[in-house]
Design a protein around this motif. Sequence first.
Motif, PDB file in Angstrom:
ATOM      1  N   THR A  34       0.860  -1.193   0.000  1.00 52.31           N
ATOM      2  CA  THR A  34       0.000   0.000   0.000  1.00 52.31           C
ATOM      3  C   THR A  34       0.893   1.239   0.000  1.00 52.31           C
ATOM      4  O   THR A  34       2.095   1.149   0.239  1.00 52.31           O
ATOM      5  N   GLN A  35       0.266   2.394  -0.209  1.00 53.79           N
ATOM      6  CA  GLN A  35       0.951   3.670  -0.028  1.00 53.79           C
ATOM      7  C   GLN A  35       1.399   3.751   1.439  1.00 53.79           C
ATOM      8  O   GLN A  35       0.621   3.428   2.330  1.00 53.79           O
TER       9      GLN A  35
ATOM     10  N   LEU B 160       3.398   5.995   4.715  1.00 58.19           N
ATOM     11  CA  LEU B 160       3.678   7.366   5.158  1.00 58.19           C
ATOM     12  C   LEU B 160       5.143   7.702   4.908  1.00 58.19           C
ATOM     13  O   LEU B 160       5.997   6.822   4.945  1.00 58.19           O
TER      14      LEU B 160
ATOM     15  N   GLU C 251      -3.996   1.942  16.087  1.00 54.14           N
ATOM     16  CA  GLU C 251      -3.765   2.476  14.741  1.00 54.14           C
ATOM     17  C   GLU C 251      -4.712   1.815  13.745  1.00 54.14           C
ATOM     18  O   GLU C 251      -5.042   0.645  13.871  1.00 54.14           O
ATOM     19  N   ALA C 252      -5.123   2.596  12.721  1.00 60.58           N
ATOM     20  CA  ALA C 252      -5.860   2.016  11.577  1.00 60.58           C
ATOM     21  C   ALA C 252      -5.636   2.934  10.386  1.00 60.58           C
ATOM     22  O   ALA C 252      -5.600   4.158  10.554  1.00 60.58           O
ATOM     23  N   GLY C 253      -5.459   2.412   9.106  1.00 60.87           N
ATOM     24  CA  GLY C 253      -5.256   1.013   8.889  1.00 60.87           C
ATOM     25  C   GLY C 253      -3.765   0.684   8.923  1.00 60.87           C
ATOM     26  O   GLY C 253      -2.896   1.536   8.758  1.00 60.87           O
TER      27      GLY C 253
ATOM     28  N   ASP D 116      -6.885  -3.399  10.543  1.00 60.28           N
ATOM     29  CA  ASP D 116      -7.076  -3.202   9.098  1.00 60.28           C
ATOM     30  C   ASP D 116      -8.229  -4.096   8.660  1.00 60.28           C
ATOM     31  O   ASP D 116      -8.491  -5.130   9.274  1.00 60.28           O
TER      32      ASP D 116
ATOM     33  N   ARG E   5      -8.198  -5.414   5.683  1.00 63.30           N
ATOM     34  CA  ARG E   5      -7.637  -6.337   4.691  1.00 63.30           C
ATOM     35  C   ARG E   5      -6.589  -7.262   5.287  1.00 63.30           C
ATOM     36  O   ARG E   5      -5.614  -6.801   5.879  1.00 63.30           O
TER      37      ARG E   5
ATOM     38  N   THR F 272      -2.814  -7.171   3.194  1.00 61.78           N
ATOM     39  CA  THR F 272      -1.833  -6.133   3.524  1.00 61.78           C
ATOM     40  C   THR F 272      -1.322  -6.344   4.959  1.00 61.78           C
ATOM     41  O   THR F 272      -0.146  -6.140   5.236  1.00 61.78           O
TER      42      THR F 272
ATOM     43  N   GLY G   2     -10.397  -5.854  11.378  1.00 63.86           N
ATOM     44  CA  GLY G   2     -11.657  -5.267  11.824  1.00 63.86           C
ATOM     45  C   GLY G   2     -11.828  -3.866  11.277  1.00 63.86           C
ATOM     46  O   GLY G   2     -10.842  -3.207  10.926  1.00 63.86           O
TER      47      GLY G   2
ATOM     48  N   ARG H  79     -14.311   1.730  12.163  1.00 66.85           N
ATOM     49  CA  ARG H  79     -15.501   2.599  12.240  1.00 66.85           C
ATOM     50  C   ARG H  79     -16.579   1.933  13.080  1.00 66.85           C
ATOM     51  O   ARG H  79     -17.464   2.588  13.602  1.00 66.85           O
TER      52      ARG H  79
ATOM     53  N   MET I 169      -6.639   6.298   6.920  1.00 67.41           N
ATOM     54  CA  MET I 169      -7.675   5.545   6.207  1.00 67.41           C
ATOM     55  C   MET I 169      -8.506   6.549   5.415  1.00 67.41           C
ATOM     56  O   MET I 169      -8.431   7.755   5.665  1.00 67.41           O
ATOM     57  N   PRO I 170      -9.290   6.077   4.431  1.00 66.40           N
ATOM     58  CA  PRO I 170      -9.958   7.032   3.536  1.00 66.40           C
ATOM     59  C   PRO I 170     -11.023   7.925   4.206  1.00 66.40           C
ATOM     60  O   PRO I 170     -11.190   9.070   3.814  1.00 66.40           O
TER      61      PRO I 170
END
Length: 255
Positions: A75-76, A78, A100-102, A126, A128, A131, A153, A156, A171-172
């Motif tokens: 994934t992208q 940081l 932390e998420a994700g 996460d 997924r 990942t 999990g 949200r 996360m988005p």
Amino acid sequence: MIKEGDLIVIWIDGRRIYLTKVDPKKRFSSDKGYIDMENVVGKDFGEKVQLSTGREAYILKPTPMDIYKGLKRPTQVLYPKDVAYILYLLGVSPGATVIEAGTGSGFMTISMAYFLGKESKIISYDVRQDTQNSARKNAEILGLGDRITFKIGDIRERIDETNVDAIFLDMPDPWNAIETSYASLSPSGSLVIFVPTVVQVEKTYLSMKDKFIDVHAEELMSREYQLKENAVRPKSIGVWHTGYLIYGRKLLKGD
Ligand SMILES: C[S@@+](CC[C@H](N)C(=O)[O-])C[C@H]1O[C@@H](n2cnc3c(N)ncnc32)[C@H](O)[C@@H]1O
């Protein structure tokens, strides 16, 4: 002295920095040549070795920056400049419990485990499995696996832990995780959120402003310099935008 099983960096040039474990039965290969790892055992960190092509390489002790450059990343992830400041904003020290998420590729997870030490508890959610498996592998390579609990999990919907010291969200739609984060944080605990667009900053701010204090957003910029005699100046190519950081601390209801 370097021995079998050590994690090392093979540094060839600024673009060829490889993180690997020393296995005397294996060969390290790159487009600039190979070296049998048995020839690395017994060397000291900082020493030069020669690749099969005659090209020189250096054996270095891994730093978080090498780890960042050398890890697999589905994934992208940081950028180190953001990670360093996030650690500061989280306001935590060794022994802390952080959610932390994700998880993503686990770069933030690993950085927290690395800097917060053995006594800390990092719980990373996460949605997924694929990942998270890759993040777990990254953590194990670095010997940090026992400081991290990986959970599948949707943050949200649920955070199992309560009274945690700090929460970090990458996360988005973090605005949909403010309720669960609020319930999980200890009073005055820090919530730090990373998002790449300003629309996300506004939505997140609006969902935080009544329950958190000191809510603010900022962006960090870092500019690398070209180091060349008579031509020291900012590099013309670089990463200009990574994302925004939103920060706030939990208020008790009614305050
Ligand atoms: C950009 S990645 C995180 C990268 C990570 N910070 C790093 O440095 O490696 C975003 C991750 O959030 C996860 N995600 C998205 N929505 C989620 C949710 N509601 N709960 C938990 N994880 C979520 C995605 O599956 C993805 O792996």
